[in-house]
Structures are given as structure tokens and as C-alpha cells.
Design a protein around this motif. Structure first.
Motif, PDB file in Angstrom:
ATOM      1  N   MET A   1      21.305 -27.977   4.317  1.00 53.18           N
ATOM      2  CA  MET A   1      22.277 -27.181   3.603  1.00 53.18           C
ATOM      3  C   MET A   1      21.934 -25.700   3.797  1.00 53.18           C
ATOM      4  N   ALA A   2      22.849 -24.972   4.357  1.00 48.27           N
ATOM      5  CA  ALA A   2      22.636 -23.551   4.642  1.00 48.27           C
ATOM      6  C   ALA A   2      23.003 -22.714   3.422  1.00 48.27           C
ATOM      7  N   SER A   3      22.201 -21.745   3.152  1.00 50.82           N
ATOM      8  CA  SER A   3      22.512 -20.860   2.037  1.00 50.82           C
ATOM      9  C   SER A   3      22.611 -19.429   2.559  1.00 50.82           C
ATOM     10  N   GLU A   4      23.549 -18.711   2.002  1.00 55.79           N
ATOM     11  CA  GLU A   4      23.704 -17.302   2.375  1.00 55.79           C
ATOM     12  C   GLU A   4      22.805 -16.469   1.479  1.00 55.79           C
ATOM     13  N   GLU A   5      21.984 -15.651   2.108  1.00 55.65           N
ATOM     14  CA  GLU A   5      21.106 -14.787   1.340  1.00 55.65           C
ATOM     15  C   GLU A   5      21.757 -13.425   1.177  1.00 55.65           C
ATOM     16  N   SER A   6      21.766 -12.948  -0.056  1.00 56.98           N
ATOM     17  CA  SER A   6      22.300 -11.611  -0.293  1.00 56.98           C
ATOM     18  C   SER A   6      21.136 -10.627  -0.263  1.00 56.98           C
ATOM     19  N   PRO A   7      21.410  -9.405   0.159  1.00 58.58           N
ATOM     20  CA  PRO A   7      20.321  -8.420   0.209  1.00 58.58           C
ATOM     21  C   PRO A   7      19.774  -8.130  -1.182  1.00 58.58           C
ATOM     22  N   VAL A   8      18.486  -7.898  -1.238  1.00 59.36           N
ATOM     23  CA  VAL A   8      17.833  -7.584  -2.503  1.00 59.36           C
ATOM     24  C   VAL A   8      18.100  -6.115  -2.829  1.00 59.36           C
ATOM     25  N   VAL A   9      18.571  -5.883  -4.032  1.00 52.63           N
ATOM     26  CA  VAL A   9      18.827  -4.514  -4.478  1.00 52.63           C
ATOM     27  C   VAL A   9      17.670  -4.086  -5.376  1.00 52.63           C
ATOM     28  N   VAL A  10      16.943  -3.078  -4.915  1.00 52.52           N
ATOM     29  CA  VAL A  10      15.806  -2.570  -5.673  1.00 52.52           C
ATOM     30  C   VAL A  10      16.331  -1.764  -6.858  1.00 52.52           C
ATOM     31  N   PRO A  11      15.864  -2.058  -8.076  1.00 56.89           N
ATOM     32  CA  PRO A  11      16.318  -1.300  -9.246  1.00 56.89           C
ATOM     33  C   PRO A  11      16.021   0.195  -9.110  1.00 56.89           C
ATOM     34  N   ARG A  12      16.838   1.000  -9.759  1.00 61.42           N
ATOM     35  CA  ARG A  12      16.761   2.451  -9.677  1.00 61.42           C
ATOM     36  C   ARG A  12      15.351   2.998  -9.913  1.00 61.42           C
ATOM     37  N   ASN A  13      14.712   2.591 -11.020  1.00 68.31           N
ATOM     38  CA  ASN A  13      13.399   3.157 -11.345  1.00 68.31           C
ATOM     39  C   ASN A  13      12.333   2.771 -10.327  1.00 68.31           C
ATOM     40  N   PHE A  14      12.393   1.545  -9.797  1.00 64.22           N
ATOM     41  CA  PHE A  14      11.439   1.147  -8.766  1.00 64.22           C
ATOM     42  C   PHE A  14      11.652   1.976  -7.508  1.00 64.22           C
ATOM     43  N   ARG A  15      12.910   2.189  -7.186  1.00 64.37           N
ATOM     44  CA  ARG A  15      13.242   3.000  -6.006  1.00 64.37           C
ATOM     45  C   ARG A  15      12.691   4.425  -6.177  1.00 64.37           C
ATOM     46  N   LEU A  16      12.899   5.014  -7.353  1.00 66.26           N
ATOM     47  CA  LEU A  16      12.417   6.370  -7.597  1.00 66.26           C
ATOM     48  C   LEU A  16      10.892   6.434  -7.627  1.00 66.26           C
ATOM     49  N   LEU A  17      10.244   5.406  -8.125  1.00 64.36           N
ATOM     50  CA  LEU A  17       8.775   5.363  -8.097  1.00 64.36           C
ATOM     51  C   LEU A  17       8.264   5.333  -6.660  1.00 64.36           C
ATOM     52  N   GLU A  18       8.959   4.578  -5.793  1.00 60.72           N
ATOM     53  CA  GLU A  18       8.603   4.545  -4.371  1.00 60.72           C
ATOM     54  C   GLU A  18       8.752   5.935  -3.753  1.00 60.72           C
ATOM     55  N   GLU A  19       9.861   6.610  -4.092  1.00 59.69           N
ATOM     56  CA  GLU A  19      10.090   7.947  -3.551  1.00 59.69           C
ATOM     57  C   GLU A  19       9.041   8.931  -4.072  1.00 59.69           C
ATOM     58  N   LEU A  20       8.680   8.810  -5.338  1.00 54.12           N
ATOM     59  CA  LEU A  20       7.663   9.689  -5.916  1.00 54.12           C
ATOM     60  C   LEU A  20       6.327   9.503  -5.194  1.00 54.12           C
ATOM     61  N   GLU A  21       5.941   8.268  -4.982  1.00 54.04           N
ATOM     62  CA  GLU A  21       4.687   7.987  -4.294  1.00 54.04           C
ATOM     63  C   GLU A  21       4.705   8.577  -2.882  1.00 54.04           C
ATOM     64  N   ARG A  22       5.805   8.406  -2.187  1.00 53.06           N
ATOM     65  CA  ARG A  22       5.918   8.937  -0.823  1.00 53.06           C
ATOM     66  C   ARG A  22       5.894  10.474  -0.842  1.00 53.06           C
ATOM     67  N   GLY A  23       6.598  11.075  -1.794  1.00 50.60           N
ATOM     68  CA  GLY A  23       6.626  12.525  -1.885  1.00 50.60           C
ATOM     69  C   GLY A  23       5.270  13.119  -2.203  1.00 50.60           C
ATOM     70  N   GLU A  24       4.494  12.417  -3.035  1.00 52.43           N
ATOM     71  CA  GLU A  24       3.168  12.907  -3.401  1.00 52.43           C
ATOM     72  C   GLU A  24       2.181  12.822  -2.241  1.00 52.43           C
ATOM     73  N   LYS A  25       2.407  11.887  -1.331  1.00 49.93           N
ATOM     74  CA  LYS A  25       1.525  11.731  -0.172  1.00 49.93           C
ATOM     75  C   LYS A  25       1.776  12.803   0.873  1.00 49.93           C
ATOM     76  N   GLY A  26       2.938  13.425   0.813  1.00 53.18           N
ATOM     77  CA  GLY A  26       3.273  14.431   1.815  1.00 53.18           C
ATOM     78  C   GLY A  26       4.085  13.806   2.939  1.00 53.18           C
ATOM     79  N   ILE A  27       4.906  14.625   3.560  1.00 54.79           N
ATOM     80  CA  ILE A  27       5.821  14.132   4.579  1.00 54.79           C
ATOM     81  C   ILE A  27       5.517  14.797   5.904  1.00 54.79           C
ATOM     82  N   GLY A  28       5.285  13.997   6.915  1.00 57.18           N
ATOM     83  CA  GLY A  28       5.138  14.515   8.269  1.00 57.18           C
ATOM     84  C   GLY A  28       4.134  15.644   8.394  1.00 57.18           C
ATOM     85  N   ASP A  29       4.618  16.790   8.889  1.00 58.64           N
ATOM     86  CA  ASP A  29       3.743  17.929   9.167  1.00 58.64           C
ATOM     87  C   ASP A  29       3.522  18.823   7.949  1.00 58.64           C
ATOM     88  N   GLY A  30       3.993  18.423   6.795  1.00 59.07           N
ATOM     89  CA  GLY A  30       3.750  19.180   5.572  1.00 59.07           C
ATOM     90  C   GLY A  30       4.729  20.307   5.305  1.00 59.07           C
TER      91      GLY A  30
END
Length: 159
Positions: A1-30
């Protein structure tokens, strides 16, 4: 039986926490960075971004401060973006510093997958474009010299 998988939607606050962590690490050449304005902001709405102007342009070596405001519908809708530092670019309202979505495709054609990093990197790239790389720039200054525009969407007013 085949099931269709829907994309996982990351909740807003988790998404923003990910962005905060990435921003704090610095981006590319600074030359691009971002982070939260207020660590007590539990809704993670108000952010500050910095872009160091790219070489071989009128922006070279200048430090541009921006405010990004992520309303409760982020990342479904883009944040409001406003330059605090005066700048002359084709996508920026000269009186208010707001980046105009209709003139900046990264905001105008917003996709949920886009991030604040994408916006800042896009603005830096736009500084290199032929229409912006040699534009006359206003004297250094910040938003205290800007004209306050009445009737701006409320989500742009909380900085």
C-alpha cells in the motif's frame, strides 16, 4: 500500500531558532550578520542585520545596519526590512529606508524556504549590480535623519 508523504512544515519558533543559531555562528566571509534585537522577545519578531559594503563599489567598507521584523506569519510571509543606515539603492525607499518588495525579488517573490540570511546576502549582491554599484550615496547617518512616514503597515513600526 503506497502512501503519499506530505512535506514536514517546521513550526515558526523552531525555524527562527535555527536562523538565530546560524546567524550567531556568522555567515561566509563575515560581511553579513544578523541576530535578535532583544533576547527577551519570546515571539522572536525584532532582528538586527549588518552588511559590510562589497569591494569595488560606492558601498566598499561601509557598515549598513538593518532592522528585520518577522511578524507572526513568518516564514509564510517575508519580514519587513528597513535600512537604519542611509543608503541609495533602487529597491530602498529613500525617505523611510524600507526595502520595497516590488523592487527586491527576494521579498516580492518570497518562498517559505527563504531566510533572513538570503535577504541580507541578496541585498549585498544587489549592491554589486550595475544600477547600484556607483549610485551617489547620502552622507553617513542613521534613521534619526529619516522622515517618519505615516500609515506604514503596523508590522514595520515595532523596531
Amino acid at each position: 500500500m503506497a502512501s503519499e508523504e506530505s512535506p514536514v512544515v517546521v513550526p515558526r519558533n523552531f525555524r527562527l531558532l535555527e536562523e538565530l543559531e546560524r546567524g550567531e555562528k556568522g555567515i561566509g566571509d563575515g560581511t553579513v550578520s544578523y541576530g535578535m534585537d532583544d533576547s527577551d522577545d519570546t515571539y522572536m519578531r525584532s532582528w538586527t542585520g549588518t552588511i559590510i559594503g562589497p569591494p569595488n563599489t560606492v558601498h566598499e567598507g561601509k557598515i549598513y545596519q538593518l532592522k528585520l521584523f518577522c511578524d507572526m506569519d513568518y516564514p509564510e510571509k517575508p519580514p519587513a526590512v528597513r535600512f537604519q543606515t542611509r543608503i541609495n539603492m533602487t529597491c530602498v525607499n529613500q525617505e523611510t529606508g524600507l526595502v520595497e518588495p516590488g523592487l527586491f525579488p527576494k521579498l516580492g517573490n518570497w518562498q517559505r524556504e527563504n531566510t533572513m540570511e538570503d535577504i541580507l546576502m541578496g541585498l549585498k549582491k544587489d549592491m554589486l549590480s550595475p544600477q547600484n554599484r556607483k549610485l551617489y550615496q547620502p552622507s553617513d547617518g542613521n534613521d534619526e535623519q529619516r522622515v517618519e512616514q505615516k500609515g506604514i503597515v503596523v508590522r514595520c513600526c515595532i523596531l
